[in-house]
Design a protein around this motif. Sequence first.
Motif, PDB file in Angstrom:
ATOM      1  N   ASN A  52       0.850  -1.180   0.000  1.00  0.00           N
ATOM      2  CA  ASN A  52       0.000   0.000   0.000  1.00  0.00           C
ATOM      3  C   ASN A  52       0.891   1.236   0.000  1.00  0.00           C
ATOM      4  N   ALA A  53       0.646   2.104  -0.956  1.00  0.00           N
ATOM      5  CA  ALA A  53       1.475   3.304  -1.111  1.00  0.00           C
ATOM      6  C   ALA A  53       0.592   4.538  -1.057  1.00  0.00           C
ATOM      7  N   LEU A  54       0.998   5.522  -0.277  1.00  0.00           N
ATOM      8  CA  LEU A  54       0.270   6.776  -0.190  1.00  0.00           C
ATOM      9  C   LEU A  54       0.757   7.703  -1.293  1.00  0.00           C
ATOM     10  N   VAL A  55      -0.175   8.206  -2.091  1.00  0.00           N
ATOM     11  CA  VAL A  55       0.192   9.073  -3.207  1.00  0.00           C
ATOM     12  C   VAL A  55       0.960  10.291  -2.679  1.00  0.00           C
ATOM     13  N   GLY A  56       2.132  10.543  -3.270  1.00  0.00           N
ATOM     14  CA  GLY A  56       2.974  11.657  -2.866  1.00  0.00           C
ATOM     15  C   GLY A  56       3.941  11.327  -1.750  1.00  0.00           C
ATOM     16  N   ASP A  57       3.904  10.095  -1.249  1.00  0.00           N
ATOM     17  CA  ASP A  57       4.784   9.689  -0.162  1.00  0.00           C
ATOM     18  C   ASP A  57       5.812   8.693  -0.676  1.00  0.00           C
ATOM     19  N   SER A  58       6.795   8.373   0.155  1.00  0.00           N
ATOM     20  CA  SER A  58       7.855   7.454  -0.237  1.00  0.00           C
ATOM     21  C   SER A  58       7.367   6.012  -0.241  1.00  0.00           C
ATOM     22  N   LEU A  59       7.843   5.256  -1.221  1.00  0.00           N
ATOM     23  CA  LEU A  59       7.614   3.819  -1.281  1.00  0.00           C
ATOM     24  C   LEU A  59       8.983   3.148  -1.354  1.00  0.00           C
ATOM     25  N   ILE A  60       9.291   2.325  -0.376  1.00  0.00           N
ATOM     26  CA  ILE A  60      10.584   1.640  -0.318  1.00  0.00           C
ATOM     27  C   ILE A  60      10.336   0.130  -0.217  1.00  0.00           C
ATOM     28  N   ILE A  61      10.897  -0.606  -1.166  1.00  0.00           N
ATOM     29  CA  ILE A  61      10.826  -2.071  -1.149  1.00  0.00           C
ATOM     30  C   ILE A  61      12.256  -2.589  -1.236  1.00  0.00           C
ATOM     31  N   GLU A  62      12.704  -3.294  -0.217  1.00  0.00           N
ATOM     32  CA  GLU A  62      14.096  -3.717  -0.142  1.00  0.00           C
ATOM     33  C   GLU A  62      14.166  -5.180   0.300  1.00  0.00           C
ATOM     34  N   PRO A  63      13.995  -6.117  -0.654  1.00  0.00           N
ATOM     35  CA  PRO A  63      14.023  -7.535  -0.289  1.00  0.00           C
ATOM     36  C   PRO A  63      15.451  -8.023  -0.038  1.00  0.00           C
ATOM     37  N   MET A  64      15.570  -9.158   0.609  1.00  0.00           N
ATOM     38  CA  MET A  64      16.852  -9.820   0.846  1.00  0.00           C
ATOM     39  C   MET A  64      17.002 -10.971  -0.148  1.00  0.00           C
ATOM     40  N   ILE A  65      18.194 -11.090  -0.757  1.00  0.00           N
ATOM     41  CA  ILE A  65      18.453 -12.121  -1.748  1.00  0.00           C
ATOM     42  C   ILE A  65      19.492 -13.093  -1.200  1.00  0.00           C
ATOM     43  N   GLU A  66      19.191 -14.375  -1.273  1.00  0.00           N
ATOM     44  CA  GLU A  66      20.128 -15.416  -0.878  1.00  0.00           C
ATOM     45  C   GLU A  66      20.427 -16.320  -2.068  1.00  0.00           C
ATOM     46  N   GLY A  67      21.600 -16.938  -2.037  1.00  0.00           N
ATOM     47  CA  GLY A  67      21.951 -17.918  -3.061  1.00  0.00           C
ATOM     48  C   GLY A  67      22.960 -17.433  -4.062  1.00  0.00           C
ATOM     49  N   LEU A  68      22.979 -16.133  -4.328  1.00  0.00           N
ATOM     50  CA  LEU A  68      23.934 -15.560  -5.275  1.00  0.00           C
ATOM     51  C   LEU A  68      24.504 -14.284  -4.686  1.00  0.00           C
ATOM     52  N   PRO A  69      25.743 -13.974  -4.971  1.00  0.00           N
ATOM     53  CA  PRO A  69      26.334 -12.729  -4.487  1.00  0.00           C
ATOM     54  C   PRO A  69      25.585 -11.526  -5.050  1.00  0.00           C
ATOM     55  N   LYS A  70      25.426 -10.519  -4.246  1.00  0.00           N
ATOM     56  CA  LYS A  70      24.688  -9.334  -4.653  1.00  0.00           C
ATOM     57  C   LYS A  70      25.301  -8.690  -5.886  1.00  0.00           C
ATOM     58  N   GLU A  71      26.638  -8.684  -5.940  1.00  0.00           N
ATOM     59  CA  GLU A  71      27.317  -8.043  -7.081  1.00  0.00           C
ATOM     60  C   GLU A  71      27.170  -8.829  -8.376  1.00  0.00           C
ATOM     61  N   GLN A  72      26.668 -10.063  -8.282  1.00  0.00           N
ATOM     62  CA  GLN A  72      26.494 -10.894  -9.480  1.00  0.00           C
ATOM     63  C   GLN A  72      25.110 -10.702 -10.102  1.00  0.00           C
ATOM     64  N   LEU A  73      24.269  -9.884  -9.474  1.00  0.00           N
ATOM     65  CA  LEU A  73      22.887  -9.729  -9.907  1.00  0.00           C
ATOM     66  C   LEU A  73      22.621  -8.331 -10.447  1.00  0.00           C
ATOM     67  N   LEU A  74      21.759  -8.288 -11.440  1.00  0.00           N
ATOM     68  CA  LEU A  74      21.187  -7.029 -11.905  1.00  0.00           C
ATOM     69  C   LEU A  74      19.724  -7.004 -11.465  1.00  0.00           C
ATOM     70  N   TYR A  75      19.277  -5.852 -10.941  1.00  0.00           N
ATOM     71  CA  TYR A  75      17.911  -5.704 -10.444  1.00  0.00           C
ATOM     72  C   TYR A  75      17.153  -4.740 -11.361  1.00  0.00           C
ATOM     73  N   GLU A  76      15.977  -5.166 -11.802  1.00  0.00           N
ATOM     74  CA  GLU A  76      15.105  -4.263 -12.574  1.00  0.00           C
ATOM     75  C   GLU A  76      13.698  -4.318 -11.980  1.00  0.00           C
ATOM     76  N   TRP A  77      13.185  -3.135 -11.620  1.00  0.00           N
ATOM     77  CA  TRP A  77      11.837  -3.004 -11.091  1.00  0.00           C
ATOM     78  C   TRP A  77      10.968  -2.345 -12.160  1.00  0.00           C
ATOM     79  N   ARG A  78       9.786  -2.902 -12.360  1.00  0.00           N
ATOM     80  CA  ARG A  78       8.896  -2.298 -13.350  1.00  0.00           C
ATOM     81  C   ARG A  78       7.474  -2.263 -12.806  1.00  0.00           C
ATOM     82  N   ILE A  79       6.846  -1.091 -12.902  1.00  0.00           N
ATOM     83  CA  ILE A  79       5.441  -0.923 -12.532  1.00  0.00           C
ATOM     84  C   ILE A  79       4.655  -0.754 -13.824  1.00  0.00           C
ATOM     85  N   TYR A  80       3.650  -1.588 -14.024  1.00  0.00           N
ATOM     86  CA  TYR A  80       2.871  -1.563 -15.259  1.00  0.00           C
ATOM     87  C   TYR A  80       1.720  -0.568 -15.102  1.00  0.00           C
ATOM     88  N   VAL A  81       1.815   0.540 -15.843  1.00  0.00           N
ATOM     89  CA  VAL A  81       0.864   1.642 -15.740  1.00  0.00           C
ATOM     90  C   VAL A  81       0.142   1.768 -17.082  1.00  0.00           C
TER      91      VAL A  81
END
Length: 483
Positions: A52-81
């Motif tokens: 749930n996101a309040l319009v005009g306010d901050s939205l922060i999503i920060e999951p934890m990833i296990e199994g692969l080194p963080k530097e070995q991953l590329l992250y792409e977030w997409r919101i379908y509008v």
Amino acid sequence: MMTNSMKNKKIKLVCALATLLWIAVSCYKDQGNYDITMPTTPVVHGLDTLYNALVGDSLIIEPMIEGLPKEQLLYEWRIYVPEAVRPELNSYQGAALRIVFGLQAKRYTARLTLTNTENGMKYFYKFHIQGNTAFSKGSLVLSEDDGVTKLSFIKPDSTIQPNIYESINREILPVGPRHIHYLRNQFTGNTPLGYWVITQNGGVRLDVNNLQKEAVKPGTLKDNFFLAPTTLQVGSLQSHPQGVLMGVINGKFYGGTTTTWDQSNTYGMFGTYADGDYTLAPQFVMSVINNNFSIIAFENNKKQFVRLNIYGAPMYFGTQYTPVSSSIFDPTKLDMELLHMVQINNSDTYAYMKSIDGGIYELKFNVNFNGPFTFTAAHKRLFKYAEFIDQDTKMLCTRNGNIYIAHRNRLFRYNPISEQLTALNTTFNTPISMLKLDDDEQTLIVGAGSSIYYLDIQVGRDGDLLGQIQGIPGKPIDMTWRK
């Protein structure tokens, strides 16, 4: 005698058979002991299915990833509008999504894509974001205060923001309040489309996010016509499940267009009325059977019940139906005035009508206006409680077959099968100006004086008071809500 050609063919055949035999033996000896290393699949923790996101306010999503080194991953977030002109502006990079949520108060599909940079493998994780505003939850109450139309917002904690329309829009609403509708398209996941405040001679459309009068889409009822009549006399309007208004204006039946995308500026606008020679009473019933919509209405001049169907747009068919049991009453020849009409479960319909001599009759009937187009009369009888029925009576029915009747400051539950009339336990000192049902039909919402009352009408309950909200400016006329 064998020719050279025949000898060559025989040699080739023997070689082919030998090859097949060698392959079969090799496969038999192969026990499948391979040393295969499968790529490691990243495991994502802390990514919820809904944010749930309040319009005009901050939205922060920060999951934890296990199994692969963080530097070995590329992250792409997409919101379908769907309404976005440039979809690429809603794509983001990085191990966390950190944005100021500037979209609408709607539900959006979103996706996190993880890419293993060593082997190019991609992993997809779907979730949703629900945009909210300060007005995303709560109730809007339409009221009339000394002839002035008012709109108030009731917060989830029951506190009131009176005169909210005037405060936000710096103008007053048109006079003669009739309805307030929260329009949403139930066929596209209850997509919020707007609020309509309907008055006697017009109306105003509000943005669901901020309650501002619409500036891009039609902002007034007159603007909602492709070709508006010179004057508007609203009989009554109802909300169709596709998120448009339908009803009686100037005695004709209009329906908002649904042939475009529901985010289009022309979605829900009125074209021409359903063609025909008729003048309708304000009251009508909208029925739905197997997603087929039909309208039961009453023609004022010819004194007959008429049929309309929604075939993309409303179409008037008049008395193109077959009367059944017309010895009880003939729906095409009724020398009476329609006062009220209610329908139970898209089936039993009750009309309360006033005859020339002043008698109040209860007519019960069933219709099939989706084929084979019949009108079946069930009974016609003098209403035993005629003193509680007039033009100002409030009436509604529940799925369990009860009809609630409010007359002046008295409130009753009426069983049309047994003709039993029961006064509810909660009493009122001022005239009742509004009757509504909560979504679950377990609570009756009553407007009287400057208050709203919530009554318990569950099975075995006779309208005990559950709660009261005071401080509505003027008398409540109608209300709607978002939960």
